[in-house]
Design a protein around this motif. Structure first.
Motif, mmCIF file in Angstrom:
data_model
loop_
_atom_site.group_PDB
_atom_site.id
_atom_site.type_symbol
_atom_site.label_atom_id
_atom_site.label_comp_id
_atom_site.label_asym_id
_atom_site.label_seq_id
_atom_site.Cartn_x
_atom_site.Cartn_y
_atom_site.Cartn_z
ATOM 1 N N LEU A 1 -13.314 65.788 -58.396
ATOM 2 C CA LEU A 1 -11.884 65.522 -58.571
ATOM 3 C C LEU A 1 -11.405 64.321 -57.755
ATOM 4 O O LEU A 1 -10.646 63.483 -58.259
ATOM 5 N N VAL B 1 -9.972 60.494 -59.216
ATOM 6 C CA VAL B 1 -8.574 60.139 -58.919
ATOM 7 C C VAL B 1 -8.526 58.819 -58.150
ATOM 8 O O VAL B 1 -7.678 57.953 -58.432
ATOM 9 N N TRP B 2 -9.456 58.662 -57.184
ATOM 10 C CA TRP B 2 -9.497 57.405 -56.431
ATOM 11 C C TRP B 2 -9.803 56.226 -57.372
ATOM 12 O O TRP B 2 -9.205 55.146 -57.257
ATOM 13 N N LEU C 1 -9.081 56.044 -60.553
ATOM 14 C CA LEU C 1 -7.886 55.772 -61.363
ATOM 15 C C LEU C 1 -6.862 54.964 -60.573
ATOM 16 O O LEU C 1 -6.246 54.025 -61.094
ATOM 17 N N ILE C 2 -6.660 55.348 -59.300
ATOM 18 C CA ILE C 2 -5.686 54.615 -58.470
ATOM 19 C C ILE C 2 -6.154 53.171 -58.255
ATOM 20 O O ILE C 2 -5.386 52.211 -58.415
ATOM 21 N N LEU D 1 -3.316 58.535 -64.568
ATOM 22 C CA LEU D 1 -2.798 58.935 -63.258
ATOM 23 C C LEU D 1 -1.422 59.589 -63.391
ATOM 24 O O LEU D 1 -1.118 60.552 -62.673
ATOM 25 N N ILE E 1 -2.071 63.122 -64.293
ATOM 26 C CA ILE E 1 -2.542 63.905 -63.146
ATOM 27 C C ILE E 1 -1.373 64.263 -62.233
ATOM 28 O O ILE E 1 -1.302 65.365 -61.685
ATOM 29 N N GLY F 1 -0.369 67.897 -61.294
ATOM 30 C CA GLY F 1 -0.310 68.254 -59.877
ATOM 31 C C GLY F 1 1.009 68.919 -59.504
ATOM 32 O O GLY F 1 1.031 69.874 -58.722
#
Length: 285
Positions: A25, A29-30, A32-33, A259, A262, A266
């Protein structure tokens, strides 16, 4: 000393799960950022930092897709929460132990029966023509499977079982003695649900609603198979962008859209976890 050793043992037991979450996970996410804040220069092709991807993801057709996804998720979550709650109540009142187990097993299967198989079942049953669709069009002239209304009908098929699974333990936890005590004190059925049953059931019901909302928001394959992307949803837009259907200088727009998704999911989890903790507290007491 023994207490600190016990804590270290507990952290050691959970360490593999934390490592898995970090890899499965955290790294995506990193990525995508990192890629969402970069854009290639049209001349040199060198990436440079920019906020244009996130700005674009909240304007034009992408804003329309986000609003359409939120509207579809909200409507289907409300429908599924109401139907699922009454269905769970009927199951909880049933005295047939085997019937309850069969319904729970079926709900566990149907809650995961989304995607292409579900779309195929509805296409085979209703399709784009035929007697069943003509009956539907007699009362709902604009109804077609590949439209927003069609998704509104299909999504609850896998969301109602999810609501049943979420709320049935809380309904089973309502003790008969509480209702009898309320009746002995002169309370009506409405007063029982208003002051006892309703407040106890509310965290679990809201948690089920949030889960249904998140499930509908993240759904992709069913909407894609039924509408072929004609209904603007953020998930189908992400798939389209990642397939290369973008204009110049928007190569990383899909990362920003993903993102955004997400972040919404979240927020749903941030609402769901306290509700689940509150519901578990009542059930364990």
């Amino acid at each position: 000393m023994a207490r600190s050793g016990k804590k270290l043992g507990a952290w050691g037991a959970v360490l593999p799960l934390l490592g898995y979450c970090a890899v499965a996970l955290g790294l995506p996410v990193w990525a995508l950022i990192w890629e969402g804040i970069q854009s290639p220069d049209p001349i040199t092709g060198v990436n440079h930092f920019t906020a244009s991807n996130f700005t674009t993801s909240w304007h034009g057709i992408y804003l329309t897709g986000m609003l359409s996804s939120l509207r579809l998720s909200l409507l289907t979550a409300v429908i599924s929460a109401v139907v699922g709650l009454f269905a769970a109540y009927a199951i909880a009142q049933s005295r047939g132990r085997y019937l309850k187990q069969a319904v729970l097993t079926a709900s566990g299967v149907l809650a995961n029966f989304g995607g292409i198989p579900l779309a195929f079942c509805f296409i085979a049953t209703i399709g784009t023509g035929g007697v069943f669709l003509s009956w539907l069009n007699a009362v709902w002239p604009s109804f077609q499977l590949g439209t927003f209304a069609g998704l509104l009908v299909v999504y609850p098929y896998f969301m109602v079982p999810l609501m049943v699974l979420t709320t049935l333990p809380a309904l089973d936890g309502l003790r008969r003695q509480w209702r009898e005590a309320a009746a002995n004190l002169g309370g009506s059925a409405w007063q029982y649900w208003r002051y006892i049953g309703g407040p106890l059931l509310l965290p679990s019901a809201l948690g089920g609603f949030v889960l249904c909302f998140g499930s509908a928001f993240a759904a992709y394959a069913t909407a894609r198979a039924l509408s072929s992307g004609t209904v603007p949803l953020v998930t189908t837009q992400i798939a389209s962008v990642l397939s290369g259907n973008v204009i110049a200088n928007q190569a990383n727009l899909g990362m920003a859209l993903a993102l955004n998704t997400i972040i919404v999911c979240g927020l749903m989890m941030a609402v769901y976890l306290p509700l689940r903790r509150r519901s578990a507290k009542w059930l364990e007491s």
